[in-house]
Design a protein around this motif. Structure first.
Motif, mmCIF file in Angstrom:
data_model
loop_
_atom_site.group_PDB
_atom_site.id
_atom_site.type_symbol
_atom_site.label_atom_id
_atom_site.label_comp_id
_atom_site.label_asym_id
_atom_site.label_seq_id
_atom_site.Cartn_x
_atom_site.Cartn_y
_atom_site.Cartn_z
ATOM 1 N N CYS A 94 0.860 -1.178 0.000
ATOM 2 C CA CYS A 94 0.000 0.000 0.000
ATOM 3 C C CYS A 94 0.901 1.233 0.000
ATOM 4 O O CYS A 94 1.877 1.298 0.750
ATOM 5 C CB CYS A 94 -0.897 -0.010 1.243
ATOM 6 N N GLU A 95 0.575 2.196 -0.840
ATOM 7 C CA GLU A 95 1.410 3.390 -0.970
ATOM 8 C C GLU A 95 1.314 4.324 0.229
ATOM 9 O O GLU A 95 2.138 5.218 0.375
ATOM 10 C CB GLU A 95 1.069 4.135 -2.261
ATOM 11 N N LEU A 96 0.331 4.116 1.114
ATOM 12 C CA LEU A 96 0.220 4.956 2.305
ATOM 13 C C LEU A 96 0.749 4.280 3.568
ATOM 14 O O LEU A 96 1.553 4.847 4.284
ATOM 15 C CB LEU A 96 -1.237 5.385 2.524
ATOM 16 N N CYS A 97 0.284 3.063 3.829
ATOM 17 C CA CYS A 97 0.641 2.436 5.106
ATOM 18 C C CYS A 97 1.642 1.288 4.976
ATOM 19 O O CYS A 97 2.191 0.835 5.972
ATOM 20 C CB CYS A 97 -0.616 1.930 5.812
ATOM 21 N N GLY A 98 1.870 0.789 3.761
ATOM 22 C CA GLY A 98 2.848 -0.270 3.548
ATOM 23 C C GLY A 98 2.324 -1.685 3.712
ATOM 24 O O GLY A 98 3.091 -2.638 3.585
ATOM 25 N N LYS A 99 1.022 -1.861 3.977
ATOM 26 C CA LYS A 99 0.460 -3.219 4.090
ATOM 27 C C LYS A 99 0.611 -3.955 2.770
ATOM 28 O O LYS A 99 0.631 -3.351 1.702
ATOM 29 C CB LYS A 99 -1.044 -3.156 4.401
ATOM 30 N N GLN A 100 0.655 -5.282 2.843
ATOM 31 C CA GLN A 100 0.735 -6.097 1.635
ATOM 32 C C GLN A 100 -0.618 -6.067 0.913
ATOM 33 O O GLN A 100 -1.664 -6.217 1.542
ATOM 34 C CB GLN A 100 1.074 -7.538 1.986
ATOM 35 N N ILE A 101 -0.561 -5.847 -0.393
ATOM 36 C CA ILE A 101 -1.771 -5.858 -1.224
ATOM 37 C C ILE A 101 -1.500 -6.658 -2.485
ATOM 38 O O ILE A 101 -0.353 -6.863 -2.865
ATOM 39 C CB ILE A 101 -2.255 -4.425 -1.581
ATOM 40 N N ARG A 102 -2.553 -7.100 -3.161
ATOM 41 C CA ARG A 102 -2.417 -7.911 -4.365
ATOM 42 C C ARG A 102 -2.725 -7.124 -5.636
ATOM 43 O O ARG A 102 -2.441 -7.588 -6.733
ATOM 44 C CB ARG A 102 -3.350 -9.121 -4.264
ATOM 45 N N SER A 103 -3.310 -5.931 -5.479
ATOM 46 C CA SER A 103 -3.696 -5.147 -6.640
ATOM 47 C C SER A 103 -3.975 -3.715 -6.196
ATOM 48 O O SER A 103 -4.278 -3.467 -5.037
ATOM 49 C CB SER A 103 -4.955 -5.767 -7.256
ATOM 50 N N GLY A 104 -3.904 -2.773 -7.123
ATOM 51 C CA GLY A 104 -4.227 -1.387 -6.821
ATOM 52 C C GLY A 104 -3.063 -0.628 -6.217
ATOM 53 O O GLY A 104 -1.918 -1.063 -6.278
ATOM 54 N N GLU A 105 -3.379 0.520 -5.621
ATOM 55 C CA GLU A 105 -2.348 1.356 -5.007
ATOM 56 C C GLU A 105 -2.449 1.367 -3.488
ATOM 57 O O GLU A 105 -1.470 1.627 -2.808
ATOM 58 C CB GLU A 105 -2.471 2.793 -5.525
ATOM 59 N N CYS A 107 -4.388 -0.259 0.306
ATOM 60 C CA CYS A 107 -5.138 -1.307 0.993
ATOM 61 C C CYS A 107 -6.576 -0.810 1.155
ATOM 62 O O CYS A 107 -6.837 0.392 0.991
ATOM 63 C CB CYS A 107 -4.497 -1.621 2.353
ATOM 64 N N PRO A 108 -7.534 -1.677 1.492
ATOM 65 C CA PRO A 108 -8.930 -1.233 1.634
ATOM 66 C C PRO A 108 -9.109 -0.083 2.633
ATOM 67 O O PRO A 108 -9.870 0.845 2.375
ATOM 68 C CB PRO A 108 -9.660 -2.493 2.101
ATOM 69 N N ASP A 109 -8.402 -0.120 3.769
ATOM 70 C CA ASP A 109 -8.539 0.945 4.772
ATOM 71 C C ASP A 109 -8.064 2.290 4.227
ATOM 72 O O ASP A 109 -8.731 3.307 4.399
ATOM 73 C CB ASP A 109 -7.753 0.596 6.042
ATOM 74 N N CYS A 110 -6.901 2.291 3.589
ATOM 75 C CA CYS A 110 -6.353 3.543 3.037
ATOM 76 C C CYS A 110 -7.168 4.023 1.838
ATOM 77 O O CYS A 110 -7.290 5.233 1.617
ATOM 78 C CB CYS A 110 -4.880 3.370 2.680
ATOM 79 N N GLU A 111 -7.732 3.098 1.068
ATOM 80 C CA GLU A 111 -8.588 3.459 -0.075
ATOM 81 C C GLU A 111 -9.770 4.298 0.418
ATOM 82 O O GLU A 111 -10.117 5.321 -0.176
ATOM 83 C CB GLU A 111 -9.089 2.195 -0.774
ATOM 84 N N ILE A 112 -10.363 3.876 1.540
ATOM 85 C CA ILE A 112 -11.484 4.622 2.124
ATOM 86 C C ILE A 112 -11.021 6.017 2.547
ATOM 87 O O ILE A 112 -11.686 7.016 2.265
ATOM 88 C CB ILE A 112 -12.082 3.848 3.323
ATOM 89 N N LYS A 113 -9.866 6.099 3.200
ATOM 90 C CA LYS A 113 -9.331 7.392 3.635
ATOM 91 C C LYS A 113 -9.089 8.320 2.447
ATOM 92 O O LYS A 113 -9.417 9.501 2.493
ATOM 93 C CB LYS A 113 -8.025 7.205 4.406
ATOM 94 N N VAL A 114 -8.504 7.776 1.387
ATOM 95 C CA VAL A 114 -8.202 8.579 0.200
ATOM 96 C C VAL A 114 -9.487 9.116 -0.411
ATOM 97 O O VAL A 114 -9.589 10.301 -0.750
ATOM 98 C CB VAL A 114 -7.395 7.748 -0.832
#
Length: 150
Positions: A94-105, A107-114
């Motif tokens: 994840c480009e914000l928090c660094g969590k492992q993700i499989r797709s996108g930019e 994680c679900p939590d940061c996507e909501i924040k963005v």
């Protein structure tokens, strides 16, 4: 990534290699010539087709097999058009928090924040733009808003 630049990046076939006819999009990265019916694929179609037959393939293996660069494959992953196979040893962060993700930019939590942040900025811009449409100056009661010049 959006706009015309993103489309050009994925090497969309526009002219038939066989007869010079116009290639028509049929879906999932596949294009057919409107004259001779020849089939061709953009980078997404090539990568997707390879992954469907070779689950868990790495970006390097895909690049060697179909000729689509690892950089383009990373863009497809970031755009959310591809997803890293579940159970893979390779992942993105994840480009914000660094969590492992499989797709996108994000994680679900940061996507909501963005998205909440973008919505708040849009509301703020709308309120700024709405000012000046009668909100800052009201005529006092009994006072004319307009006068005629005779």
């Amino acid at each position: 990534m959006s706009g015309l630049g993103a489309l050009d990046m994925y090497n969309i076939p526009r002219v038939c290699k066989e007869c010079g006819g116009v290639m028509v999009f049929k879906g999932v990265g596949e294009y057919h010539c409107e004259l001779c019916g020849a089939v061709d694929y953009d980078d997404y179609g090539k990568v997707r087709g390879y992954i469907e037959q070779h689950r868990g393939a790495t970006a390097a293996q895909i690049e060697n097999a179909v000729g689509v660069s690892q950089r383009t494959i990373r863009h497809l992953l970031k755009d959310g058009r591809l997803e890293i196979a579940e159970g893979s040893k390779v992942y993105m962060r994840c480009e914000l928090c660094g969590k492992q993700i499989r797709s996108g930019e994000y994680c679900p939590d940061c996507e909501i924040k963005v998205h909440r942040n973008l919505e708040a900025k849009q509301r703020e811009m709308m309120m700024k733009n709405a000012q000046g449409f009668g909100m800052e100056h009201k005529a006092e009661e009994g006072q004319r808003r307009f006068t005629r010049d005779n």
